[in-house]
Design a protein around this motif. Structure first.
Motif, PDB file in Angstrom:
ATOM      1  N   GLN A 267     -18.793  47.881  46.100  1.00  8.64           N
ATOM      2  CA  GLN A 267     -17.728  47.187  45.382  1.00  8.64           C
ATOM      3  C   GLN A 267     -16.914  46.383  46.399  1.00  8.64           C
ATOM      4  O   GLN A 267     -16.248  46.956  47.262  1.00  8.64           O
ATOM      5  CB  GLN A 267     -16.817  48.173  44.645  1.00  8.64           C
ATOM      6  CG  GLN A 267     -15.736  47.491  43.824  1.00  8.64           C
ATOM      7  CD  GLN A 267     -14.902  48.489  43.041  1.00  8.64           C
ATOM      8  OE1 GLN A 267     -15.361  49.572  42.700  1.00  8.64           O
ATOM      9  NE2 GLN A 267     -13.667  48.141  42.757  1.00  8.64           N
ATOM     10  N   GLU A 268     -17.012  45.088  46.315  1.00  8.34           N
ATOM     11  CA  GLU A 268     -16.264  44.187  47.194  1.00  8.34           C
ATOM     12  C   GLU A 268     -16.471  44.543  48.670  1.00  8.34           C
ATOM     13  O   GLU A 268     -15.531  44.644  49.444  1.00  8.34           O
ATOM     14  CB  GLU A 268     -14.781  44.207  46.828  1.00  8.34           C
ATOM     15  CG  GLU A 268     -14.504  43.706  45.419  1.00  8.34           C
ATOM     16  CD  GLU A 268     -13.053  43.825  45.029  1.00  8.34           C
ATOM     17  OE1 GLU A 268     -12.222  44.147  45.899  1.00  8.34           O
ATOM     18  OE2 GLU A 268     -12.746  43.605  43.846  1.00  8.34           O
ATOM     19  N   HIS A 269     -17.733  44.732  49.036  1.00  7.47           N
ATOM     20  CA  HIS A 269     -18.176  45.006  50.406  1.00  7.47           C
ATOM     21  C   HIS A 269     -17.947  46.453  50.855  1.00  7.47           C
ATOM     22  O   HIS A 269     -18.392  46.839  51.926  1.00  7.47           O
ATOM     23  CB  HIS A 269     -17.535  44.051  51.416  1.00  7.47           C
ATOM     24  CG  HIS A 269     -17.719  42.603  51.090  1.00  7.47           C
ATOM     25  ND1 HIS A 269     -18.962  42.023  51.030  1.00  7.47           N
ATOM     26  CD2 HIS A 269     -16.832  41.624  50.781  1.00  7.47           C
ATOM     27  CE1 HIS A 269     -18.835  40.737  50.710  1.00  7.47           C
ATOM     28  NE2 HIS A 269     -17.553  40.478  50.547  1.00  7.47           N
ATOM     29  N   TRP A 270     -17.218  47.254  50.067  1.00  5.40           N
ATOM     30  CA  TRP A 270     -17.074  48.676  50.375  1.00  5.40           C
ATOM     31  C   TRP A 270     -18.239  49.427  49.746  1.00  5.40           C
ATOM     32  O   TRP A 270     -18.787  48.997  48.742  1.00  5.40           O
ATOM     33  CB  TRP A 270     -15.754  49.217  49.820  1.00  5.40           C
ATOM     34  CG  TRP A 270     -14.537  48.668  50.490  1.00  5.40           C
ATOM     35  CD1 TRP A 270     -13.787  47.599  50.082  1.00  5.40           C
ATOM     36  CD2 TRP A 270     -13.919  49.144  51.686  1.00  5.40           C
ATOM     37  NE1 TRP A 270     -12.741  47.393  50.950  1.00  5.40           N
ATOM     38  CE2 TRP A 270     -12.789  48.321  51.942  1.00  5.40           C
ATOM     39  CE3 TRP A 270     -14.193  50.200  52.563  1.00  5.40           C
ATOM     40  CZ2 TRP A 270     -11.956  48.519  53.038  1.00  5.40           C
ATOM     41  CZ3 TRP A 270     -13.354  50.397  53.655  1.00  5.40           C
ATOM     42  CH2 TRP A 270     -12.252  49.572  53.885  1.00  5.40           C
ATOM     43  N   VAL A 271     -18.591  50.563  50.334  1.00  4.15           N
ATOM     44  CA  VAL A 271     -19.806  51.270  49.922  1.00  4.15           C
ATOM     45  C   VAL A 271     -19.533  52.763  49.744  1.00  4.15           C
ATOM     46  O   VAL A 271     -18.733  53.362  50.468  1.00  4.15           O
ATOM     47  CB  VAL A 271     -20.920  51.078  50.983  1.00  4.15           C
ATOM     48  CG1 VAL A 271     -22.096  52.012  50.727  1.00  4.15           C
ATOM     49  CG2 VAL A 271     -21.390  49.630  50.986  1.00  4.15           C
ATOM     50  N   ALA A 272     -20.204  53.353  48.760  1.00  4.93           N
ATOM     51  CA  ALA A 272     -20.336  54.805  48.636  1.00  4.93           C
ATOM     52  C   ALA A 272     -21.822  55.114  48.620  1.00  4.93           C
ATOM     53  O   ALA A 272     -22.594  54.400  47.987  1.00  4.93           O
ATOM     54  CB  ALA A 272     -19.672  55.320  47.366  1.00  4.93           C
ATOM     55  N   MET A 273     -22.214  56.158  49.346  1.00  7.49           N
ATOM     56  CA  MET A 273     -23.636  56.508  49.348  1.00  7.49           C
ATOM     57  C   MET A 273     -23.827  58.004  49.131  1.00  7.49           C
ATOM     58  O   MET A 273     -22.941  58.810  49.404  1.00  7.49           O
ATOM     59  CB  MET A 273     -24.327  56.068  50.635  1.00  7.49           C
ATOM     60  CG  MET A 273     -24.015  56.839  51.870  1.00  7.49           C
ATOM     61  SD  MET A 273     -25.151  56.338  53.215  1.00  7.49           S
ATOM     62  CE  MET A 273     -24.432  57.201  54.589  1.00  7.49           C
ATOM     63  N   VAL A 274     -25.002  58.337  48.619  1.00 12.26           N
ATOM     64  CA  VAL A 274     -25.365  59.711  48.296  1.00 12.26           C
ATOM     65  C   VAL A 274     -26.513  60.132  49.195  1.00 12.26           C
ATOM     66  O   VAL A 274     -27.505  59.424  49.347  1.00 12.26           O
ATOM     67  CB  VAL A 274     -25.785  59.832  46.813  1.00 12.26           C
ATOM     68  CG1 VAL A 274     -26.136  61.282  46.486  1.00 12.26           C
ATOM     69  CG2 VAL A 274     -24.670  59.329  45.907  1.00 12.26           C
ATOM     70  N   LEU A 275     -26.367  61.328  49.795  1.00  7.95           N
ATOM     71  CA  LEU A 275     -27.377  61.883  50.695  1.00  7.95           C
ATOM     72  C   LEU A 275     -27.666  63.313  50.272  1.00  7.95           C
ATOM     73  O   LEU A 275     -26.857  63.941  49.599  1.00  7.95           O
ATOM     74  CB  LEU A 275     -26.866  61.886  52.140  1.00  7.95           C
ATOM     75  CG  LEU A 275     -26.425  60.551  52.737  1.00  7.95           C
ATOM     76  CD1 LEU A 275     -25.366  60.767  53.795  1.00  7.95           C
ATOM     77  CD2 LEU A 275     -27.620  59.820  53.335  1.00  7.95           C
ATOM     78  N   ARG A 276     -28.801  63.829  50.692  1.00  6.45           N
ATOM     79  CA  ARG A 276     -29.104  65.237  50.486  1.00  6.45           C
ATOM     80  C   ARG A 276     -29.897  65.751  51.688  1.00  6.45           C
ATOM     81  O   ARG A 276     -30.515  64.967  52.414  1.00  6.45           O
ATOM     82  CB  ARG A 276     -29.854  65.473  49.185  1.00  6.45           C
ATOM     83  CG  ARG A 276     -31.249  64.966  49.119  1.00  6.45           C
ATOM     84  CD  ARG A 276     -31.994  65.546  47.912  1.00  6.45           C
ATOM     85  NE  ARG A 276     -31.480  65.100  46.627  1.00  6.45           N
ATOM     86  CZ  ARG A 276     -30.943  65.938  45.738  1.00  6.45           C
ATOM     87  NH1 ARG A 276     -30.814  67.224  46.009  1.00  6.45           N
ATOM     88  NH2 ARG A 276     -30.546  65.486  44.566  1.00  6.45           N
ATOM     89  N   PRO A 277     -29.888  67.055  51.928  1.00  6.24           N
ATOM     90  CA  PRO A 277     -30.654  67.615  53.041  1.00  6.24           C
ATOM     91  C   PRO A 277     -32.138  67.303  52.920  1.00  6.24           C
ATOM     92  O   PRO A 277     -32.693  67.244  51.814  1.00  6.24           O
ATOM     93  CB  PRO A 277     -30.395  69.125  52.935  1.00  6.24           C
ATOM     94  CG  PRO A 277     -29.088  69.226  52.214  1.00  6.24           C
ATOM     95  CD  PRO A 277     -29.088  68.091  51.241  1.00  6.24           C
TER      96      PRO A 277
END
Length: 281
Positions: A267-277
């Motif tokens: 969103q407007e160059h900001w990021v959220a990401m999802v990770l898992r082991p």
């Protein structure tokens, strides 16, 4: 704790504004308010280093002219400024984040979160908080153990609680955030959330199904292994507080910590990401 506001007048304002926001986030600035002529950047006084700021090559870049001013903001003044400009926000179709002085939300709103932030970060107005809330809305959190690192106002932990998660731990190193998080948790009827003053090491002996960290790139990189260590094998790690250009560095750090990349949103160059082991399903 006092904050410092750095007001930058940039001529021309673009692309200088976006470049300054990205660079100042590396120096520990937490939030930014774009203006017609530049940007206002906010940082905790304890994280402020004027020499590092003055040494920025961007200040002498011939592609733009820069004028700046530094102000110290007392905690009691922060609330007044915030309340003047704060409007409710809606995330997705079912979630609203509002202040105590705002009217009740429409009947369709399932998650009505009432936040009074004081000096703490997390009203949903910043892109990273909105992204994290949006991710949580899509998740099945019922009876999941959740850790919110750098919890700020507690808004993410509160939504997790409203979605049936538990146990939930919210932890922040800042005294204002610690106290404000406790207040907001009580205000939203989420008394079961445990609030700690500290960092990820405060819970290093515990395990969680979901770990949330909306901080900044440097802290995320330094704590990546610690996040991985407190996750159960099939757990999820949600990270935000960084720009799209930083995504490769975060993915590399996550891989080194035994985490695999699942997805991200922007969103407007900001990021959220999802990770898992790596060992997870």
């Amino acid at each position: 704790m006092r904050y410092i506001r750095c007001t930058l007048e940039l001529h021309p304002p673009q692309p200088a504004t976006e470049i300054f926001i990205a660079t100042l986030s590396e120096l520990g600035f937490e939030s930014f308010e774009e203006t017609d002529t530049g940007v206002k950047a906010y940082i905790q006084e304890s994280h402020w280093n004027e020499d590092d700021f003055k040494a920025l090559p961007l200040l002498d870049n011939p592609e733009w002219n820069v004028q700046y001013g530094i102000e110290y903001i007392e905690p009691q003044n922060w609330n007044a400024v915030w309340e003047q400009d704060y409007t409710p926000i809606t995330v997705g179709e079912l979630c609203m984040v509002r202040a105590p002085f705002h009217p009740e939300p429409p009947a369709r709103i399932q998650y009505d979160i009432v936040i009074s932030p004081k000096m703490s970060f997390g009203t949903g107005h910043h892109q990273t908080t909105c992204l994290m809330l949006d991710c949580l809305l899509e998740m099945d959190l019922k009876e999941k153990a959740v850790l919110d690192v750098g919890s700020g106002t507690g808004v993410l932990a509160i939504l997790a609680g409203m979605k049936g998660a538990g146990p939930i731990v919210a932890v922040d190193i800042d005294r204002w955030a610690f106290e404000n998080c406790r207040e907001n948790i009580l205000r939203n009827g989420q008394e079961g959330i445990e609030v700690l003053k500290g960092d990820i090491t405060s819970v290093k002996e515990r395990k969680f199904d979901v770990v949330l960290a909306n901080i900044n790139k440097n802290v995320l990189l330094s704590q990546m292994e610690a996040y991985a260590e407190v996750l159960v094998p099939d757990g999820l790690l949600l990270l935000s507080g960084f720009f799209l250009k930083d995504l490769p560095d975060l993915r590399k750090s996550a891989l080194e910590a035994g985490l695999k990349f699942e997805r991200f949103r922007e969103q407007e160059h900001w990021v959220a990401m999802v990770l898992r082991p790596e060992s997870g399903s």
